[in-house]
Motif scaffolding. Structure first.
Motif, PDB file in Angstrom:
ATOM      1  N   GLY A  92       0.819  -1.213   0.000  1.00 48.23           N
ATOM      2  CA  GLY A  92       0.000   0.000   0.000  1.00 48.23           C
ATOM      3  C   GLY A  92       0.844   1.251   0.000  1.00 48.23           C
ATOM      4  O   GLY A  92       0.579   2.202   0.746  1.00 48.23           O
ATOM      5  N   THR A  94       1.310   3.675  -2.245  1.00 44.10           N
ATOM      6  CA  THR A  94       0.746   4.945  -2.729  1.00 44.10           C
ATOM      7  C   THR A  94      -0.130   5.601  -1.675  1.00 44.10           C
ATOM      8  O   THR A  94      -0.041   6.809  -1.458  1.00 44.10           O
ATOM      9  N   SER A  95      -0.976   4.825  -1.010  1.00 41.41           N
ATOM     10  CA  SER A  95      -1.835   5.426   0.017  1.00 41.41           C
ATOM     11  C   SER A  95      -1.000   5.895   1.209  1.00 41.41           C
ATOM     12  O   SER A  95      -1.266   6.955   1.786  1.00 41.41           O
ATOM     13  N   GLU A  98       0.682   9.179   0.391  1.00 41.79           N
ATOM     14  CA  GLU A  98      -0.246  10.318   0.504  1.00 41.79           C
ATOM     15  C   GLU A  98      -0.470  10.693   1.967  1.00 41.79           C
ATOM     16  O   GLU A  98      -0.516  11.870   2.323  1.00 41.79           O
ATOM     17  N   ARG A  99      -0.611   9.672   2.839  1.00 43.84           N
ATOM     18  CA  ARG A  99      -0.791   9.953   4.273  1.00 43.84           C
ATOM     19  C   ARG A  99       0.451  10.626   4.856  1.00 43.84           C
ATOM     20  O   ARG A  99       0.350  11.532   5.686  1.00 43.84           O
TER      21      ARG A  99
END
Length: 118
Positions: A92, A94-95, A98-99
């Motif tokens: 994960g 990419t998520s 972003e976080r």
């Protein structure tokens, strides 16, 4: 031979002296050997302790573990948010990237910056 040459030869020639016979060396006593072993072990232990990183005074290992969730990560030279996210969570990334960008407030990180991995 001339007298001058003989005198010069006597002045430059190294003198050899015979040493008196010395008694043969005996093996050290068990007490001395035990002391040497204890001293050697103490020195080896000290060297091992000096080679270990001491986290209380800021030491760290050369090959740090990958950042994990709930851990504070210190950014190193060449790190990006994407590379940190990929090492922390390869599936994960990419998520997580972003976080991390929301957490930091920017998409740029600076070496030495402390980032909390959510």
């Amino acid at each position: 031979m001339s007298v001058a040459f003989e005198l010069e030869f006597e002045a430059c020639r190294p003198r050899l002296y015979a040493l008196p016979d010395q008694p043969a060396r005996t093996a050290p006593s068990p007490r001395v050997r035990r002391r040497r072993v204890v001293l050697g072990m103490a020195v080896a232990t000290l060297l091992v302790l000096l080679a270990l990183p001491i986290r209380a005074i800021g030491g760290s290992t050369l090959a740090q573990a990958a950042p994990a969730q709930g851990q504070e990560y210190i950014v190193k030279a060449g790190d990006t948010l994407a590379s940190i996210a990929t090492r922390a969570d390869p599936s994960g990334a990419t998520s997580l990237s972003e976080r991390l960008a929301r957490e930091v407030g920017s998409s740029v990180v600076v070496p030495g910056e402390h980032i909390f991995i959510p």
